[in-house]
Scaffold this active site. Structure first.
Site, PDB file in Angstrom:
ATOM      1  N   TYR A 278      39.430  46.028  44.290  1.00  0.00           N
ATOM      2  CA  TYR A 278      39.649  44.586  44.116  1.00  0.00           C
ATOM      3  C   TYR A 278      40.897  44.418  43.262  1.00  0.00           C
ATOM      4  O   TYR A 278      41.022  45.043  42.206  1.00  0.00           O
ATOM      5  CB  TYR A 278      38.446  43.958  43.390  1.00  0.00           C
ATOM      6  CG  TYR A 278      38.681  42.517  42.996  1.00  0.00           C
ATOM      7  CD1 TYR A 278      38.267  41.476  43.821  1.00  0.00           C
ATOM      8  CD2 TYR A 278      39.346  42.190  41.806  1.00  0.00           C
ATOM      9  CE1 TYR A 278      38.506  40.156  43.476  1.00  0.00           C
ATOM     10  CE2 TYR A 278      39.583  40.873  41.455  1.00  0.00           C
ATOM     11  CZ  TYR A 278      39.162  39.861  42.295  1.00  0.00           C
ATOM     12  OH  TYR A 278      39.403  38.551  41.953  1.00  0.00           O
TER      13      TYR A 278
ATOM     14  N   GLU B 113      44.430  36.711  45.544  1.00  0.00           N
ATOM     15  CA  GLU B 113      43.249  37.557  45.389  1.00  0.00           C
ATOM     16  C   GLU B 113      43.095  38.434  46.624  1.00  0.00           C
ATOM     17  O   GLU B 113      42.950  37.927  47.731  1.00  0.00           O
ATOM     18  CB  GLU B 113      41.987  36.705  45.206  1.00  0.00           C
ATOM     19  CG  GLU B 113      40.752  37.549  44.952  1.00  0.00           C
ATOM     20  CD  GLU B 113      39.472  36.723  44.863  1.00  0.00           C
ATOM     21  OE1 GLU B 113      39.201  35.908  45.769  1.00  0.00           O
ATOM     22  OE2 GLU B 113      38.742  36.889  43.874  1.00  0.00           O
TER      23      GLU B 113
END
Ligand code: GDP
Ligand code: MN
Length: 397
Positions: A118, A206
């Site tokens: 991530y 993101e």
């Protein structure tokens, strides 16, 4: 402005960030053509079909599906386009899917070398710095990682004046446990991602998952991007990326009419002139136990037409149980605003089913109050700010 995954990936590619390649399609025929083009590039018939909506959690909601052949591409894209996709991040009724991204399958079954991370870059408003947030635990459950094992999420703050310093990119790659070629690939990925964030005036990039492939390339499999609206004047080419269907329809309409309207989830509609007074009004509503349904600054020229338009916009929100009009007559005379309110009320007529509390203060406020009181309309006049808030409370209870 929020972007779709495919738009975010296009920006990333422009800054040299490796991505899962794909083409966008609005119907199954286009999807099939996209898949054929991809097969020419990649040599595989496996593709992933991804619903393009402004919400995450698509995988969990059935909006990301693997197709093992061209005919499966046709069938799956047919199923997904037009569906109402419900994910943990959409409203309960879901969001209608108008487009899919047909992407190359980058997950080779049984490949133990694959690793999901991530990585996001965002603005930390508290420190006034940019921040890279990253974790080894990428994938569909990052929210529960954040909630239950927050020590597995790392942060790297970047001073915007200094920019990303090379050792910071190395630190991120190191903390993600990478070595050799993958370590170098990650440094390149982080550096280019940060450049994309700054270069596009974004407030968020993101990427979840970031994938390490078995040949140690690092690629973005997903992209959630928000561009700072205040910087849009510097990016004329981004205007076409705006998807009005994904935005709040009352806000879109207000924007067209030149009114500053922000939708909120409370029940007291607000019509105020001046952003500062509008903020103070929302505070007061909150303090007196209510909750604002919107922010609305009608501006300095609160004439009858604008007042009527503002009423119509506020009334479109089904949650509105009362409307508070709070106008300071500095440039504009209160009696003119009062007349505007009365005219608007008469024009809209039966559609107004909620009580309206009006506080007009400033030039000619007395004659404004008299006008309202003599109008025989269901409008409650107030003079003091607190008095207005109390009256809102009274009508709600
Ligand atoms: P999100 O659920 O809205 O965040 O959508 P993502 O783009 O992150 O996709 C959801 C999940 O689909 C990912 O976490 C992956 O596990 C899976 N996925 C994405 N691309 C591929 C692919 O190319 N092949 C396979 N097999 N799975 C993929
Ligand atoms: Mn994702």
């Amino acid at each position: 402005m929020n972007l779709h995954e495919y738009q975010g990936k296009n920006i990333l590619e422009g800054f040299g960030v490796g991505i899962q390649r794909g083409y966008v399609a609005t119907n199954s025929k286009e999807a099939v053509n996209a898949a054929k083009k991809l097969t020419d590039l990649t040599g595989t018939e496996c593709h992933v079909i991804k619903a393009q909506i402004h919400a995450g959690g698509r995988g969990k909601g059935g909006g990301v599906k693997l197709a093992k052949s061209i005919s499966e591409v046709e069938k799956i894209s047919n199923d997904i386009i037009g569906m109402s996709l419900v994910t943990p991040q959409t409203p309960p009724e879901g969001k209608k899917v108008n487009k899919v991204l047909v992407a190359e399958d980058v997950y080779y079954p049984g490949d133990s070398e694959l690793k999901e991370f991530y990585v996001s870059v965002l603005l930390n408003r508290t420190s006034g710095k940019n921040m890279i947030m990253y974790s080894t635990e990428g994938g569909m459950d990052i929210e529960s990682v954040a909630a239950n094992t927050s020590h597995l999420i790392f942060y790297e703050e970047i001073d915007p004046a200094m920019g990303l310093i090379p050792f910071q990119a190395r630190k991120v790659a190191f903390n993600l446990g990478l070595k050799n070629k993958a370590f170098k690939s990650m440094i390149k990925f982080i550096t280019n991602l940060y450049n994309a964030y700054v270069g596009s005036d974004a407030t968020l990039f993101e990427i979840n998952p970031v994938l390490k492939t078995s040949d140690d390339e690092i690629i973005a499999v997903d992209a959630k991007v928000s561009i700072d609206d205040n910087a849009m004047f510097r990016h004329k080419d981004y205007h076409k990326l705006r998807d009005l269907e994904e935005e709040n329809q009352i806000e879109v309409e207000a924007d067209k009419a030149g009114l500053n309207y922000v939708d909120l989830d409370g029940n007291v509609g607000c019509m105020v002139n001046g952003a500062g007074l509008a903020m103070a009004t929302m505070d007061l509503i909150k303090q007196s136990g209510g909750s604002p349904a919107n922010f609305l600054d009608v501006g300095g020229t609160a004439d009858a037409k604008r007042v009527e338009l503002a009423f119509r916009l506020i009334l479109k929100d089904p949650n509105v149980k009362a409307i508070l009009v709070n106008i300071f007559g500095g440039i504009v005379r209160c009696d003119r605003v009062a007349q505007g309110i009365i005219d608007a009320y008469k024009n809209i007529g039966d559609n107004i089913k909620v009580p309206i509390i009006v506080r007009l203060q400033g030039t000619n406020s007395d004659s404004a109050k008299t006008l309202i009181q003599n109008s025989n309309l269901d409008v409650i006049a107030a003079t003091a700010f607190e008095e207005a808030a109390m009256k809102v409370q009274e009508v709600l209870s």
